[in-house]
Write an enzyme that holds these catalytic residues in place. Structure first.
Site, PDB file in Angstrom:
ATOM      1  N   GLY A  11       0.825  -1.215   0.000  1.00 60.73           N
ATOM      2  CA  GLY A  11       0.000   0.000   0.000  1.00 60.73           C
ATOM      3  C   GLY A  11       0.857   1.261   0.000  1.00 60.73           C
ATOM      4  CG  ASP A  37      -6.919 -11.871   3.749  1.00 63.00           C
ATOM      5  OD1 ASP A  37      -7.159 -11.007   4.615  1.00 63.00           O
ATOM      6  OD2 ASP A  37      -7.798 -12.359   3.029  1.00 63.00           O
ATOM      7  CB  ALA A  61      -6.425   0.047   6.277  1.00 65.43           C
ATOM      8  CE1 TYR A 126     -10.591   4.134   6.360  1.00 62.63           C
ATOM      9  CE2 TYR A 126     -10.888   6.379   7.173  1.00 62.63           C
ATOM     10  CZ  TYR A 126     -10.050   5.339   6.799  1.00 62.63           C
ATOM     11  OH  TYR A 126      -8.692   5.487   6.876  1.00 62.63           O
ATOM     12  CE  LYS A 130      -7.818   3.099  10.224  1.00 58.87           C
ATOM     13  NZ  LYS A 130      -6.780   2.111   9.794  1.00 58.87           N
TER      14      LYS A 130
END
Ligand SMILES: NC(=O)c1ccc[n+]([C@@H]2O[C@H](COP(=O)([O-])OP(=O)(O)OC[C@H]3O[C@@H](n4cnc5c(N)ncnc54)[C@H](OP(=O)(O)O)[C@@H]3O)[C@@H](O)[C@H]2O)c1
Length: 281
Positions: A11, A37, A61, A126, A130
């Site tokens: 990422g 994963d 994420a 979202y 988080k």
């Protein structure tokens, strides 16, 4: 030398953290989603057992903020439950778990920078996912939760690149929201901060890191155009004129007071980061 396991290693943040550690000759394993994963507990367990890390930095994420509104279950699985798996594996390995979190855990009603202990109140799916991740991370005996914001870096899609693409296409004027304030943050700066904090035993619990300087998305867009040497006109608009599926906090400036106190270092400037980004990408 420290052994590091970086999840979400392909990422935007994961790549910069990995590269910065490699530059420092640290021992790093940084699998991408296909190789690790984090929603598969058995895989997490065996990856941590094999890697024997002293530090696990979770850069994996579900980051599609608008899509999360209709995929909350998946967002919670990746951003919440999977962090629980990482916390358990960190405890088995005696490792520090570093969890990256977000300004979107706040509701944006404050008008002074958010401190680490300020009341949370996510406005979006979202943000809620988080927050689950923050709670899960506290189940690691040794944990560090770093909230950050408004990221841009060369290894992933981001606002800076989106504006540059519009500039390249010749779109003018650009209409950009001027009623959301935050602190843009260049991911190599964040990578340095994450490493500095991980290696400092005083830096545990919640710490905020964002680059120096606050602005609106409109201000940031103007700076991108200027830095690109373009003459595109940028016009301020309101969030109400550009409704999106996920609600964003109007004000999400993070206070980095705790970061500065613990490390004795000031955050780097987003403007300098933008200059480097535009000349690197
Ligand atoms: N971007 C921002 O402005 C921002 C602001 C504040 C905080 N953050 C936080 O910063 C952290 C890093 O985000 P980023 O900007 O680097 O996002 P990113 O580029 O989307 O990186 C996240 C990585 O996680 C991977 N991933 C997704 N599901 C996974 C799974 N089940 N197992 C393992 N890997 C998985 C993604 O792969 P795929 O792309 O293939 O799904 C992607 O490579 C996240 O915790 C994010 O919440 C970001």
């Amino acid at each position: 030398m420290t052994r590091w396991l970086i999840t979400g290693g392909a990422g935007m943040v994961g790549t910069d953290v990995r590269d910065e550690l490699l530059d420092r000759n640290e021992t790093v394993i940084a699998p991408g989603k296909d190789d690790l994963d984090i929603t598969d507990e058995q895989t997490v367990r065996s990856a941590v057992r094999d890697a024997k890390p002293a530090v696990i930095v979770n850069c994996a994420a579900y980051t599609r903020v608008d899509d999360a509104e209709t995929n909350e279950h998946l967002a919670n699985a990746i951003n919440g439950s999977a962090v629980e798996f990482l916390a358990r594996a960190a405890n088995d390995a005696g490792a520090l778990l570093v969890q990256i979190s977000t300004d979107f855990v706040f509701d944006g009603s404050k008008r002074a920078p958010y401190e680490v202990n300020d009341r949370i109140g996510p406005l979006s799916a979202y943000g809620r996912s988080k927050l689950l991740g923050e709670v899960a991370a506290t189940h690691a005996k040794e944990h560090l939760i770093v909230r950050t914001a408004w990221l841009f870096g060369t290894h992933g899609p981001n606002f800076v690149e989106a504006i540059r693409n519009q500039v390249r296409k010749g779109t003018s004027p650009l209409r950009v929201v001027n009623d959301q304030r935050g602190r843009p943050t260049y991911t190599p700066h964040l990578a340095n901060a994450l490493i500095r904090l991980s290696l400092n035993p005083a830096a545990r619990g919640i710490v905020h890191y964002a680059d120096e300087g606050e602005c609106t998305w409109f201000d940031l867009a103007k700076a991108i155009v200027e830095e690109s040497g373009a003459s595109t006109e940028v016009v301020p608009v309101t969030t109400a004129e550009f409704p999106r599926p996920a609600k964003r906090p109007a004000y999400s400036v993070l206070s980095t007071e705790r970061y500065e106190r613990i490390t004795g270092v000031k955050p780097e400037s987003w403007r300098a980061g933008l200059h480097e980004y535009i000349h690197a990408r």
